[in-house]
Design a protein around this motif. Sequence first.
Motif, mmCIF file in Angstrom:
data_model
loop_
_atom_site.group_PDB
_atom_site.id
_atom_site.type_symbol
_atom_site.label_atom_id
_atom_site.label_comp_id
_atom_site.label_asym_id
_atom_site.label_seq_id
_atom_site.Cartn_x
_atom_site.Cartn_y
_atom_site.Cartn_z
ATOM 1 N N ARG A 27 7.877 3.662 -7.099
ATOM 2 C CA ARG A 27 7.482 4.831 -7.874
ATOM 3 C C ARG A 27 6.276 4.612 -8.784
ATOM 4 O O ARG A 27 5.497 5.522 -9.022
ATOM 5 C CB ARG A 27 8.667 5.327 -8.714
ATOM 6 C CG ARG A 27 9.802 5.905 -7.876
ATOM 7 C CD ARG A 27 10.931 6.409 -8.758
ATOM 8 N NE ARG A 27 12.002 6.985 -7.961
ATOM 9 C CZ ARG A 27 12.047 8.237 -7.547
ATOM 10 N NH1 ARG A 27 11.068 9.068 -7.859
ATOM 11 N NH2 ARG A 27 13.054 8.676 -6.835
ATOM 12 N N THR A 28 6.135 3.416 -9.332
ATOM 13 C CA THR A 28 5.091 3.182 -10.322
ATOM 14 C C THR A 28 4.115 2.111 -9.841
ATOM 15 O O THR A 28 4.410 1.323 -8.940
ATOM 16 C CB THR A 28 5.694 2.730 -11.662
ATOM 17 O OG1 THR A 28 6.298 1.427 -11.499
ATOM 18 C CG2 THR A 28 6.755 3.722 -12.147
ATOM 19 N N THR A 29 2.940 2.092 -10.480
ATOM 20 C CA THR A 29 1.944 1.071 -10.165
ATOM 21 C C THR A 29 2.498 -0.318 -10.424
ATOM 22 O O THR A 29 2.281 -1.247 -9.642
ATOM 23 C CB THR A 29 0.675 1.299 -11.004
ATOM 24 O OG1 THR A 29 0.108 2.572 -10.672
ATOM 25 C CG2 THR A 29 -0.359 0.211 -10.754
ATOM 26 N N GLU A 56 -2.386 -2.437 -15.640
ATOM 27 C CA GLU A 56 -1.033 -2.944 -15.438
ATOM 28 C C GLU A 56 -1.036 -4.445 -15.206
ATOM 29 O O GLU A 56 -0.144 -5.167 -15.684
ATOM 30 C CB GLU A 56 -0.376 -2.224 -14.258
ATOM 31 C CG GLU A 56 1.123 -2.376 -14.187
ATOM 32 C CD GLU A 56 1.836 -1.831 -15.408
ATOM 33 O OE1 GLU A 56 2.516 -2.632 -16.091
ATOM 34 O OE2 GLU A 56 1.700 -0.631 -15.686
#
Length: 227
Positions: free
Chosen positions: A154-156, A199
């Motif tokens: 779902r996320t980086t 990130e």
Amino acid sequence: MQRYLPVLRQSPFFAGLDGTEILSVMHCIGAAVLPVRQGKYLLRAGDTTEVMGLVLSGSALIVQEDLWGHRNILSRCRCGDFFGEPYAAKPGAVLNICVVAEQDGEIMTMNVRRLLSTCDSACIHHRNLIRNLVNVLAEKILIFNDKITHVSKRTTREKLLSYLSAESIRRGSRSFDIPFDRQQLADFLCVERSAMSAELSKLAREGYLKTDRNRFELLNGPCGDFE
């Protein structure tokens, strides 16, 4: 063809064949060596193909592009790697990918249709080559399955950790090089480069990893335990 034998001997497609046998099947599979320049499209989406390619030198990117120029990198082909084999093996299959030369080099094209039909010469090697082709296709499926696993996160952050964890396990080491630069890695994971870079910096500050360009070292417990 003789000078390409060091690369061909290392190719899984020619596993079980010695140098003389490899050379003997070149005409059987319609092998041809082509020089390529950086940026040249070797295969284009929307086309069909009867040939698969083997990178003899340089490298190529397998990408998907939309009408607005957004690029999704599926994989990178280096010396000894194949491209286009699933489409060449399926008559009439329309490509939904492009293959682009990343660097100047040479490729060898091989006609899969000729391989799958009988021939009057070198046919004793057909069984080996067909078996090897199945293995090559299976390996490509596994690579794409891995990519689906990464980009489905779902996320980086989750995509990065999924990819880096898998690479660490595959290499058997917490320290490894990846085959992508930062933009290519972002394209491969289907994320924005700026968000990915932020990130990565955050993960480094938190002690999950160390990184220098395409070199990574994973820290903070077993790689499979990242959350």
